[in-house]
Design an enzyme around this catalytic site. Structure first.
Site, PDB file in Angstrom:
ATOM      1  N   LEU A  92       0.818  -1.213   0.000  1.00  0.00           N
ATOM      2  CA  LEU A  92       0.000   0.000   0.000  1.00  0.00           C
ATOM      3  C   LEU A  92       0.850   1.259   0.000  1.00  0.00           C
ATOM      4  O   LEU A  92       0.458   2.265  -0.592  1.00  0.00           O
ATOM      5  CB  LEU A  92      -0.944   0.007   1.214  1.00  0.00           C
ATOM      6  CG  LEU A  92      -2.066  -1.030   1.213  1.00  0.00           C
ATOM      7  CD1 LEU A  92      -2.875  -0.941   2.508  1.00  0.00           C
ATOM      8  CD2 LEU A  92      -2.978  -0.827   0.013  1.00  0.00           C
ATOM      9  N   GLY A  93       1.973   1.235   0.661  1.00  0.00           N
ATOM     10  CA  GLY A  93       2.821   2.422   0.708  1.00  0.00           C
ATOM     11  C   GLY A  93       4.042   2.194   1.566  1.00  0.00           C
ATOM     12  O   GLY A  93       4.165   1.202   2.294  1.00  0.00           O
ATOM     13  N   GLY A  97       6.819   4.181   4.298  1.00  0.00           N
ATOM     14  CA  GLY A  97       6.985   5.267   5.249  1.00  0.00           C
ATOM     15  C   GLY A  97       8.396   5.331   5.772  1.00  0.00           C
ATOM     16  O   GLY A  97       9.264   4.521   5.399  1.00  0.00           O
ATOM     17  N   GLY A  98       8.612   6.304   6.640  1.00  0.00           N
ATOM     18  CA  GLY A  98       9.950   6.453   7.191  1.00  0.00           C
ATOM     19  C   GLY A  98      10.326   5.347   8.152  1.00  0.00           C
ATOM     20  O   GLY A  98      11.514   5.113   8.399  1.00  0.00           O
ATOM     21  N   MET A  99       9.330   4.645   8.685  1.00  0.00           N
ATOM     22  CA  MET A  99       9.607   3.610   9.673  1.00  0.00           C
ATOM     23  C   MET A  99       9.336   2.212   9.155  1.00  0.00           C
ATOM     24  O   MET A  99       9.745   1.231   9.795  1.00  0.00           O
ATOM     25  CB  MET A  99       8.768   3.847  10.936  1.00  0.00           C
ATOM     26  CG  MET A  99       9.031   5.170  11.613  1.00  0.00           C
ATOM     27  SD  MET A  99       8.118   5.353  13.148  1.00  0.00           S
ATOM     28  CE  MET A  99       8.845   4.056  14.147  1.00  0.00           C
ATOM     29  N   GLY A 100       8.631   2.084   8.039  1.00  0.00           N
ATOM     30  CA  GLY A 100       8.345   0.736   7.573  1.00  0.00           C
ATOM     31  C   GLY A 100       7.506   0.732   6.314  1.00  0.00           C
ATOM     32  O   GLY A 100       7.380   1.748   5.616  1.00  0.00           O
ATOM     33  N   VAL A 157       3.728  -0.626   4.552  1.00  0.00           N
ATOM     34  CA  VAL A 157       2.333  -0.967   4.830  1.00  0.00           C
ATOM     35  C   VAL A 157       1.839  -1.867   3.704  1.00  0.00           C
ATOM     36  O   VAL A 157       1.933  -1.501   2.521  1.00  0.00           O
ATOM     37  CB  VAL A 157       1.453   0.295   4.951  1.00  0.00           C
ATOM     38  CG1 VAL A 157       0.011  -0.097   5.277  1.00  0.00           C
ATOM     39  CG2 VAL A 157       1.999   1.226   6.020  1.00  0.00           C
ATOM     40  N   LYS A 184       1.103  -2.919   8.935  1.00  0.00           N
ATOM     41  CA  LYS A 184       2.274  -2.045   8.970  1.00  0.00           C
ATOM     42  C   LYS A 184       3.421  -2.758   9.675  1.00  0.00           C
ATOM     43  O   LYS A 184       3.273  -3.194  10.825  1.00  0.00           O
ATOM     44  CB  LYS A 184       1.939  -0.738   9.687  1.00  0.00           C
ATOM     45  CG  LYS A 184       3.058   0.290   9.662  1.00  0.00           C
ATOM     46  CD  LYS A 184       2.588   1.597  10.281  1.00  0.00           C
ATOM     47  CE  LYS A 184       3.674   2.656  10.208  1.00  0.00           C
ATOM     48  NZ  LYS A 184       3.219   3.951  10.788  1.00  0.00           N
ATOM     49  N   ASP A 212       2.496  15.157  13.011  1.00  0.00           N
ATOM     50  CA  ASP A 212       2.940  14.929  11.627  1.00  0.00           C
ATOM     51  C   ASP A 212       1.755  15.076  10.675  1.00  0.00           C
ATOM     52  O   ASP A 212       1.542  14.231   9.802  1.00  0.00           O
ATOM     53  CB  ASP A 212       3.579  13.553  11.487  1.00  0.00           C
ATOM     54  CG  ASP A 212       4.364  13.415  10.189  1.00  0.00           C
ATOM     55  OD1 ASP A 212       4.701  14.470   9.590  1.00  0.00           O
ATOM     56  OD2 ASP A 212       4.637  12.287   9.766  1.00  0.00           O
TER      57      ASP A 212
END
Length: 384
Positions: A17-18, A20-23, A25, A40, A132
């Site tokens: 799905l996408g 991010g800065g941490m992982g 999804v 996630k 954020d």
């Protein structure tokens, strides 16, 4: 990196799905329930960092306490093969960052901000700061037919509890997106709910203009602009917008938190009032719900496309006057029936004919032994 069909923590992976800065999804299928979830996963290189692990787990704990229709729901969290994961609500749709700002109308932008403000104020009432807020973290759920779209706030990955002695950003790194970060967030000063309001106002600026307030060539220029420069005039990029909306954005993005609005909802209501205070094309799209959220109504069809031209009402036709009843007319007198006159037959020979016979040259009566038209011959006379 997981692929389609892989199973992780019991969840069957469908697709990505996408990032991010941490992982990452993933879209995954629940192991027991017939539904899709957003799974996630924390990056493995960050799993060794204790602060990243605490921040990731804190996201699930904080969002699980926020049950609101405009906040994504968290179902479960866990650890599988030393990799942390969170199972969240899957929102079918897109996010604001992928929206076409050339199509996004001002009234719809204000509506998105109003629903996001409702979610933020609800989180603030529970003591949770998002920290954020940006277009990529505002989801636009695909609405059912005949229903308005639903705005969902997501990604509380760097959220923190307000007024806590220690925060999850104590390492000194800037975790928020710089283009939408409040000045006090950049300098590391204590934060409150008005920091999210600053980021929400920058998000509205981007939705209205297609540009962030401070598009610097490098992070240092962006940070310096947030700390010292005011937000550029809105009408320099959108001359069709009312000047009062510039005043609203200038207050919501004030350098000092005390100069901003008391809440995100108050800011959204002020933006709505400023937008509709001046006549514009967005007036024809305004539709307010009971909660004060502005929705965008569909443009009505021209009247001649679906209605007949009106005709003046015709008077109801009156009934004809009834003809007065005529007096009964008696039928003309009839001639009284005359008594039957017996016509004597001519004399015969004195002997009456036998039954079933007639005089010579005549036709026998119907039903006799002779058929009609049969001529009866004369009978000889018998002696007495």
């Amino acid at each position: 990196m997981l692929r389609k069909g892989d199973v992780f923590a019991g969840y069957t992976i469908r697709r990505v799905l996408g990032y991010g800065g941490m992982g990452v999804v993933y879209l995954a299928r629940h192991p027991r329930l017939p539904r899709l979830t957003a799974l996630k996963l924390l990056n493995r290189e960050l799993s060794a960092d204790d602060e990243s692990r605490r921040r990731f787990e804190r996201e699930a704990d904080l969002v699980a306490q926020l049950e609101h229709p405009n906040i994504v729901n968290v179902y479960d969290r866990g650890n599988d093969d030393d990799q942390l994961w969170i199972s969240m609500q899957f929102v079918a749709g897109t996010d604001v960052a992928t929206a076409d700002v050339n199509v996004l109308t001002p009234d719809r932008a204000v509506q998105i901000v109003a629903e996001t403000a409702t979610a933020l104020d609800f989180a603030h009432a529970g003591g949770v700061l998002h920290r954020d807020v940006k277009p990529a973290n505002i989801l636009l759920a695909k609405p059912p037919i005949g229903r308005p779209e639903r705005v969902v706030l997501t990604d509380f990955g760097i959220a923190a509890v307000r007024d806590s002695e220690t925060t999850l950003s104590s390492a000194g790194t800037i975790t928020a997106t710089l283009a939408y970060a409040a000045p006090e967030h950049i300098t590391g000063a204590p934060l409150d709910h008005r920091a999210d309001q600053y980021s929400l106002a920058c998000t509205l600026f981007w939705m209205l203009t297609g540009s962030v307030p401070f598009p610097g060539p490098n992070p240092a220029a962006v940070i310096q602009a947030h700390l010292s420069k005011p937000v550029p005039p809105l009408r320099s990029l959108r001359p069709d917008l009312p000047p009062t909306l510039e005043t609203v954005l200038a207050r919501a993005t004030a350098k000092q938190p005390e100069a901003r609005y008391a809440s995100c909802t108050e800011f959204a209501q002020a933006a709505k009032a400023a937008l509709f205070a001046v006549p514009g094309p967005w007036h024809h799209h305004q539709q307010t719900t009971a909660t004060g959220v502005v929705l965008r109504a569909r443009e009505p069809y021209p009247q001649q496309h679906y209605s007949r031209p009106a005709t003046p009402p015709q008077p109801y036709p009156q009934a004809r006057p009834a003809t007065p009843p005529q007096p009964h007319q008696q039928a003309p007198p009839t001639t009284p029936a005359q008594p039957h006159q017996h016509v004597p037959r001519p004399p015969t020979s004195g002997v009456p004919p036998r039954r079933g016979t007639q005089r010579p040259g005549t036709i026998d009566f119907p039903g006799g032994r002779n058929h009609p038209g049969y001529i009866v011959p004369p009978q000889p006379r018998r002696p007495p």
